[in-house]
Design an enzyme around this catalytic site. Structure first.
Site, PDB file in Angstrom:
ATOM      1  N   HIS A 108     -26.113   4.845  -4.579  1.00 22.97           N
ATOM      2  CA  HIS A 108     -26.948   4.462  -6.005  1.00 22.97           C
ATOM      3  C   HIS A 108     -27.532   4.132  -5.589  1.00 22.97           C
ATOM      4  CE1 HIS A 108     -24.205   7.991  -7.278  1.00 22.97           C
ATOM      5  NE2 HIS A 108     -23.565   7.265  -8.385  1.00 22.97           N
ATOM      6  N   HIS A 179     -25.900  10.653 -14.814  1.00 23.62           N
ATOM      7  CA  HIS A 179     -24.121  10.881 -14.704  1.00 23.62           C
ATOM      8  C   HIS A 179     -23.552  10.062 -15.226  1.00 23.62           C
ATOM      9  CE1 HIS A 179     -21.330   8.989 -11.508  1.00 23.62           C
ATOM     10  NE2 HIS A 179     -21.527   8.576 -10.352  1.00 23.62           N
ATOM     11  N   GLN A 290     -23.119  17.306  -7.992  1.00 25.02           N
ATOM     12  CA  GLN A 290     -22.337  16.527  -7.684  1.00 25.02           C
ATOM     13  C   GLN A 290     -21.619  17.172  -8.777  1.00 25.02           C
ATOM     14  OE1 GLN A 290     -22.139  15.590  -4.411  1.00 25.02           O
ATOM     15  NE2 GLN A 290     -20.097  13.342  -4.383  1.00 25.02           N
ATOM     16  N   GLU A 317     -23.802  16.008 -11.617  1.00 20.70           N
ATOM     17  CA  GLU A 317     -24.850  15.628 -11.228  1.00 20.70           C
ATOM     18  C   GLU A 317     -25.633  16.601 -10.628  1.00 20.70           C
ATOM     19  OE1 GLU A 317     -23.515  11.546  -9.304  1.00 20.70           O
ATOM     20  OE2 GLU A 317     -21.384  12.453 -10.227  1.00 20.70           O
TER      21      GLU A 317
END
Length: 350
Positions: A108, A179, A290, A317
């Site tokens: 990230h 997120h 994700q 995500e």
């Protein structure tokens, strides 16, 4: 009918600037609150099958808590979401090194200075709010002077639309995601193993012990990674399967069926809350998603005094695949010099 949008003070940024909360309401009974701190989704309030309203995303009551936020609740991640192997990459023969913050890898972009900790510029639009950010060449180790925006808009069909855009004067990574952790029975209702998930993804990208993809694209059929038919999240999450051991459960990139890099928006996921009957359908123009089952949510106090912990929310995500900058076989996350980043993700509630 235009969406009703109100602004309020949400707290203070560390340098003393005000943090603003923008609350959007449609005629269908849905409310979404977003903030310029991390361009975060703070609240999503939607009716259940009986018309009862509940907030279905994890988060905090005040801006100051988003400066901690170890689990990245609600925020936009950038310039590079997910993982970069060995925290390094090469573009056009030039090597770049970024923050080592996840074993030997990068996760990230940067824990304290990534886009999720920045104060974005907010602008009220007719159907939502647009947040913009400028990022200078070399910041956090990434090349290019970048202009980034994400616009949240609320539809009368109870859809939350995220439209991302990015430009750069040098070739660089632009791989943005949101997120948000969802719990369709309510953010304070406990664990999500009983939620039912369907993913229109017949393949995924397995990772090594550090969750860096090997470069392979593997069929989900016959494995616990198969969500091509609706399945409870917890049904196989504890099975003796190497990929689940590596990640402590589900925390992998699924390859969205039918993606062609043509801007088409594809329905890739359907999530159902067991108690509320709420359904969320997710759509995107991006190649991957994700699915993270919240395996490592740290115990912490959230909104309304709720105490969050492992698997009390899950993420879907949308993204370019992890470590795609180092994997030529994956769709490219390199933008700039004539290639602009543009993507759309939609979460629709029913």
């Amino acid at each position: 009918m235009a969406v009703k949008i109100t602004k309020s003070i949400f707290g203070k940024y560390p340098d003393g600037r005000d943090v603003t909360l923008y609350t959007m309401e449609n005629e269908s009974g849905m409310t979404v609150a977003v903030t310029d701190l991390g361009a975060a989704v703070v609240r999503v309030i939607v009716p259940d099958k009986k018309g009862n309203l509940a907030d279905v995303v994890l988060g905090f009551d005040r801006a100051e808590d988003y400066m901690g936020n170890p689990s990245f609740f609600g925020v936009v991640i950038g310039p590079s979401a997910n993982r970069i192997g060995n925290a390094s990459f090469c573009i056009d023969g030039t090597a770049y090194h970024v923050d080592v913050n996840d074993n030997a890898n990068n996760l990230h972009s940067h824990m304290d200075k990534g886009y999720h900790k920045q104060l974005w510029e907010g602008e009220v639009r007719s159907e939502g709010v647009r947040f913009s950010l400028e990022d200078v060449d070399g910041n956090l180790g990434f090349p290019g002077n970048k202009r980034i925006s994400v616009e949240y808009s609320l539809g009368e069909d109870n859809s939350l639309r995220l439209h991302y855009h990015g430009t750069s004067d040098k070739r660089t990574i632009i791989n943005l995601t949101n997120h948000t952790y969802f719990n369709l029975d309510g953010h304070n209702s406990g664990r999500i193993e009983e939620h039912e998930l369907c993913l229109k993804a017949s393949c995924y990208t397995p990772g090594d012990a550090g969750s860096i993809p090997t470069g392979e694209t593997v069929k989900v059929q016959g494995t616990p990674m198969d969500f091509t038919k609706p399945k409870k999240v917890g049904l196989q999450i504890g099975e003796d399967f190497e990929q689940l051991h590596f990640a402590g459960g589900y925390d992998h990139n699924w390859v969205i069926d039918g993606w062609k890099d043509d801007g088409e928006i594809i329905h890739f996921a359907t999530l159902t809350g067991p108690e509320s009957g709420r359904i969320m359908k997710a759509y995107t123009t991006l190649p991957g998603a994700q699915f993270y089952a919240g395996n490592f949510i740290k115990e912490q106090r959230g909104k309304d005094g709720a105490v969050y912990g492992p698997r009390m929310g899950l993420c879907l995500e949308t993204q370019y695949f992890p470590d795609s900058v180092n994997k030529s076989e994956f769709p490219s996350c390199i933008f700039g010099e004539g290639r602009e980043y543009d993507s759309v993700t939609v979460y629709q509630f029913g």
